[in-house]
Each structure stands twice: as C-alpha cells, then as structure tokens.
Scaffold this motif. Sequence first.
Motif, PDB file in Angstrom:
ATOM      1  N   LEU A 145      40.168  36.608  33.707  1.00 40.57           N
ATOM      2  CA  LEU A 145      39.887  36.917  34.730  1.00 40.57           C
ATOM      3  C   LEU A 145      40.450  38.373  35.366  1.00 40.57           C
ATOM      4  CD1 LEU A 145      40.956  33.740  36.628  1.00 40.57           C
ATOM      5  CD2 LEU A 145      38.449  34.351  36.299  1.00 40.57           C
ATOM      6  N   GLY A 146      39.527  39.111  35.995  1.00 36.91           N
ATOM      7  CA  GLY A 146      39.505  40.373  36.328  1.00 36.91           C
ATOM      8  C   GLY A 146      40.185  41.173  35.020  1.00 36.91           C
ATOM      9  N   ILE A 147      38.954  40.927  33.995  1.00 34.11           N
ATOM     10  CA  ILE A 147      39.000  42.245  33.149  1.00 34.11           C
ATOM     11  C   ILE A 147      38.649  43.716  33.061  1.00 34.11           C
ATOM     12  CG2 ILE A 147      37.667  42.368  30.615  1.00 34.11           C
ATOM     13  CD1 ILE A 147      39.969  40.384  31.138  1.00 34.11           C
ATOM     14  N   CYS A 148      37.521  43.229  34.389  1.00 31.89           N
ATOM     15  CA  CYS A 148      37.054  45.135  34.307  1.00 31.89           C
ATOM     16  C   CYS A 148      38.263  46.049  35.139  1.00 31.89           C
ATOM     17  CB  CYS A 148      35.663  44.551  35.745  1.00 31.89           C
ATOM     18  SG  CYS A 148      34.342  43.420  35.213  1.00 31.89           S
ATOM     19  N   THR A 192      37.624  43.751  46.446  1.00 27.85           N
ATOM     20  CA  THR A 192      36.792  43.078  46.526  1.00 27.85           C
ATOM     21  C   THR A 192      36.116  42.294  44.927  1.00 27.85           C
ATOM     22  OG1 THR A 192      36.102  44.540  48.829  1.00 27.85           O
ATOM     23  CG2 THR A 192      34.827  42.002  48.050  1.00 27.85           C
ATOM     24  N   THR A 193      35.392  42.690  44.637  1.00 26.79           N
ATOM     25  CA  THR A 193      34.749  42.569  43.481  1.00 26.79           C
ATOM     26  C   THR A 193      35.435  42.686  42.013  1.00 26.79           C
ATOM     27  OG1 THR A 193      34.212  44.455  42.826  1.00 26.79           O
ATOM     28  CG2 THR A 193      32.450  43.699  44.295  1.00 26.79           C
ATOM     29  N   ASN A 194      36.795  41.837  42.795  1.00 23.54           N
ATOM     30  CA  ASN A 194      37.580  41.429  41.066  1.00 23.54           C
ATOM     31  C   ASN A 194      37.094  40.095  41.187  1.00 23.54           C
ATOM     32  OD1 ASN A 194      39.569  41.284  39.798  1.00 23.54           O
ATOM     33  ND2 ASN A 194      40.990  42.946  40.703  1.00 23.54           N
ATOM     34  N   CYS A 195      37.130  40.007  40.051  1.00 23.17           N
ATOM     35  CA  CYS A 195      36.655  37.961  40.228  1.00 23.17           C
ATOM     36  C   CYS A 195      38.157  37.511  40.223  1.00 23.17           C
ATOM     37  CB  CYS A 195      36.161  37.538  39.296  1.00 23.17           C
ATOM     38  SG  CYS A 195      36.455  38.371  37.404  1.00 23.17           S
ATOM     39  N   LEU A 204      38.863  35.559  44.202  1.00 21.40           N
ATOM     40  CA  LEU A 204      38.325  35.210  44.194  1.00 21.40           C
ATOM     41  C   LEU A 204      38.411  34.387  43.533  1.00 21.40           C
ATOM     42  CD1 LEU A 204      35.439  33.717  45.843  1.00 21.40           C
ATOM     43  CD2 LEU A 204      34.144  34.260  44.225  1.00 21.40           C
ATOM     44  N   GLY A 205      38.983  33.731  42.159  1.00 24.84           N
ATOM     45  CA  GLY A 205      39.034  33.372  41.454  1.00 24.84           C
ATOM     46  C   GLY A 205      40.619  32.005  41.296  1.00 24.84           C
ATOM     47  N   MET A 229      32.540  41.826  32.425  1.00 20.16           N
ATOM     48  CA  MET A 229      33.319  40.529  31.261  1.00 20.16           C
ATOM     49  C   MET A 229      33.564  40.070  30.919  1.00 20.16           C
ATOM     50  SD  MET A 229      32.787  43.313  28.551  1.00 20.16           S
ATOM     51  CE  MET A 229      31.781  43.382  28.638  1.00 20.16           C
ATOM     52  N   CYS A 230      34.567  39.155  32.139  1.00 20.58           N
ATOM     53  CA  CYS A 230      34.605  38.106  32.362  1.00 20.58           C
ATOM     54  C   CYS A 230      34.119  37.026  31.995  1.00 20.58           C
ATOM     55  CB  CYS A 230      35.277  37.951  33.735  1.00 20.58           C
ATOM     56  SG  CYS A 230      36.536  39.371  34.868  1.00 20.58           S
ATOM     57  N   LEU A 236      33.526  37.207  28.416  1.00 19.35           N
ATOM     58  CA  LEU A 236      34.747  36.585  27.397  1.00 19.35           C
ATOM     59  C   LEU A 236      35.060  35.494  27.338  1.00 19.35           C
ATOM     60  CD1 LEU A 236      37.413  40.088  27.970  1.00 19.35           C
ATOM     61  CD2 LEU A 236      36.153  39.293  25.527  1.00 19.35           C
ATOM     62  N   LEU A 262      34.793  27.523  36.995  1.00 20.15           N
ATOM     63  CA  LEU A 262      35.204  28.478  37.390  1.00 20.15           C
ATOM     64  C   LEU A 262      34.669  29.227  37.104  1.00 20.15           C
ATOM     65  CD1 LEU A 262      37.648  29.250  39.602  1.00 20.15           C
ATOM     66  CD2 LEU A 262      38.525  30.303  38.026  1.00 20.15           C
ATOM     67  N   PHE A 263      33.812  29.649  36.351  1.00 12.69           N
ATOM     68  CA  PHE A 263      32.851  30.977  36.438  1.00 12.69           C
ATOM     69  C   PHE A 263      31.201  30.922  37.002  1.00 12.69           C
ATOM     70  CE2 PHE A 263      36.492  31.602  33.504  1.00 12.69           C
ATOM     71  CZ  PHE A 263      36.959  32.933  33.635  1.00 12.69           C
ATOM     72  N   LEU A 291      32.057  32.343  39.902  1.00 16.03           N
ATOM     73  CA  LEU A 291      32.809  33.580  39.778  1.00 16.03           C
ATOM     74  C   LEU A 291      31.472  34.597  39.713  1.00 16.03           C
ATOM     75  CD1 LEU A 291      35.997  33.257  38.051  1.00 16.03           C
ATOM     76  CD2 LEU A 291      35.163  34.000  40.396  1.00 16.03           C
ATOM     77  N   VAL A 319      30.989  37.392  42.305  1.00 13.23           N
ATOM     78  CA  VAL A 319      31.943  38.523  41.474  1.00 13.23           C
ATOM     79  C   VAL A 319      31.345  38.905  41.099  1.00 13.23           C
ATOM     80  CG1 VAL A 319      33.322  38.348  43.657  1.00 13.23           C
ATOM     81  CG2 VAL A 319      33.514  37.688  41.378  1.00 13.23           C
ATOM     82  N   CYS A 347      29.619  41.878  37.762  1.00  8.58           N
ATOM     83  CA  CYS A 347      29.293  43.481  39.018  1.00  8.58           C
ATOM     84  C   CYS A 347      27.567  43.519  38.477  1.00  8.58           C
ATOM     85  CB  CYS A 347      30.135  44.031  38.068  1.00  8.58           C
ATOM     86  SG  CYS A 347      31.279  44.253  37.444  1.00  8.58           S
TER      87      CYS A 347
END
Lengths: 199, 203
Positions: free
Chosen positions: A22-25, A110-113, A116-117, B25-26, B29, B100-101, B104, B107, B109
């Motif tokens: 999560l949060g890879i971007c 805001t768009t950091n997953c 929300l995750g 990317m989330c 991967l 969960l994905f 998601l 979000v 992008c």
Amino acid sequence: MVYFLIIISAIFVNNIVFSQFLGICPFLGVSKRISTAVGMGAAVTFVLTLATIVTYLLQKYVLAAFGLEFLQTILFILVIAALVQMIEIVLKKISPSLYQALGVFLPLITTNCCILGVAILVANGTWAAKIPGAEPDLLQGTVFALATAIGFAIALVLFAGIREQLAMNKVPKAMEGTPVALLTAGLLAMAFMGFSGVV
Amino acid sequence: MSKALNTFTNGILRENPTFGLVLGMCPTLATTTSAINGMSMGLATLFVLVCSNVVISLLRNLIPDKVHIPAYIVVIASFVTMVQLLMQAYMPGIYETLGLFIPLIVVNCIVLGRAEAFAAKNSVGLSLLDGLGMGLGFTIALTILGAVRELLGTGAIFGQKIMFSIWGCSFNMEDYAALIFVLAPGAFIALAFLMAAVNKLRS
C-alpha cells in the motif's frame, strides 16, 4: 504487551510498503531526497492516524448502526478528502511552520491508497487477525494505524537514503529510473522478510 | 476513424498505464501472485475505468469546475462499490483473494488520471475508447506480470503445470520454482526486469 506486539507487527513484520503493497505511488514518487521523504512520512503519519479515528467512529455509529455498510467506500474516500482539506486549513492558521513543512504533501495524500486501505482494515477489524491477542477496538486500532504510518515513514526514508546514493552510480540504460528503484525496493523487501515470524 | 483507433491503441502500447505511465503500482504489485489474479484485478479496473470515463464525459459540461475532483471521486466510488458487490455475489473466491484491493480501485491513479486528463475534455465515444484501451493495457500488463511470477514461483501458468523437453531432456518447471517470486520481494524484482525489458524493446 499486546500494544508492543501491534507496534512491532505493523512497523516491521507486516510493513505496509514491503509486505502489504500500500502506498507504493508516493513511495516511488517522493523518495528522491531524504528531506522530502521525511516531510511526506510525517504528513502521512498525521493524516493516517486522524483519518482512521474518524472513519472508525463513522463506521461504528453511522454505517453499522443504520445498516448502510455498502456505502463504506464512497463515504470513506469523501471523508478522507474533506479531512485532508480541513487539516490543511487548520494547520495554516494554527502552525504556519508545520504547514510550511507538510503543506506540499497534503494534497497528494488524498489519493494515497495506504490511508483508505488502513481506514478500511481498521473499520472492518480485519487487521487484528494477524496479531495474537489484539482486539479490533478504537484504541488498539489507532495504535495500529499510528504504527503502520511509522512503518511507512521508515520505509520511505530508508529507500530515499539508498536512492540518493544510487543517483550517483552508473545504471544500464534500460534499467534507469523506475526499474532500478523497483529492484532496490525488492532487495529491501527481502531484508524486511527477515522479520517474519517475530510476532 | 484514425483518431479513434489512435485513442484506443494509445493506452495499450504508447502510454501503457504500467510500463509507460507507471501508474497504479499498488494493485500491480499486490494482486499479481498468479496470472488469474492479475487478470481479474485488471478486468475489475477495466470495468470501472470504462464506466467512469463515459459518465464523466457525459457530465463534463454539468460539473462546476470548483468541485470537479470530488464529483469525479463520487462517480468512481459508485462504480467501485458496484464491482465490489457484484464480485462478492458472483465470484466470492476471487473477491476473497483480491480483498482490500477491490475498494482501493477508487484511489488507483489511472482511473482519476484518465477522468481528469481525457474524459473531462473529450466526447463520449472517444472517452469510451480511451477507457477500453487503458483498461486493456492495464489488464495485459497485470496478466503478463502475474504469469511470469506464477511461472517462476510455482512452475505453472493459469494453474497449468509447465513441462517441456529439449533434446530428449525433459524439464518440469515445478522443480525450478523459487517461492520468493510469489512473495512480496518477487513482485518488485519481476516488475523491475519486465519494465527494463519493455524499455529495451522500445528504444
């Protein structure tokens, strides 16, 4: 004792970047310099903890109470977006110096997953299954969110440190940029695998 | 006609979400532990991308500029909820693995990016094609990555064991499987080399 387990598990064993993806971007995007990585890590820690508390309460007292669980995704993302805006406004008024440090990163969050995750994980209580003795209540959930965010910040800063060094090295043309960053992340993830089984 | 074709192929080849734009990317991967999981995630995203592109393109003259991002997010989140409920009802197995994905996707992008960069400025037909192209590009990338990881990690593709023989020596890929490719580090490493290969082919 259970809090200690939650913290170790969330930071090291089930690190949000290296084992949950999560949060890879932001992890790939803002990890070119240590100073920006620290700023982003702090901003995420702040927002993630607050967002988790707010969404947990909404889930328990609004969605679950009225049988509206299917609206979870829509409600949570809107609440997070609004919360980020509010934090930005409040920070600007109360602490201009903190706003100076974190301001640029807030809109990106805001768009950091991972926000929300983690909010969904804590609201649904599924996070507690991995940690023996943990109860999915508000206090433990908040500790879990805070520790997860610290895990994110540690991953980001470690990675930025490596990338600063990496920028000076010669890399094959095809591997330049994202591929070599991913490869580095893979090696770091392998290192973090060493923690598995600790909790 | 050529413009339509261009819009469609743009997402698959030139601006492939994974290999070209490096977006989303989330899920890329996290869900590619096997070819089938990667493909399911790709198709779920494709559905959301096409629907949200069409609706946002239809509403592009109605949404006030000041609130366009929240409006887009609500549209996208509605379609994600639909996918979530549909998968829960008809594909419970895959829903459990992707877990969960699925929520998601909101979000991811790519979805918001295409809404903002394409659907908000172009006609419904073109937005539909753009969504289809981008979604297919994403699905193809995830399926390839999933297949590579499944082959190297378990010696199978889509659950089929891979066995072949060269010059009388028979190989069973299962004997050469390295579990690390199914685990977290393998995702980063496999994607790094796939991306490098795509870069090499492009230049």
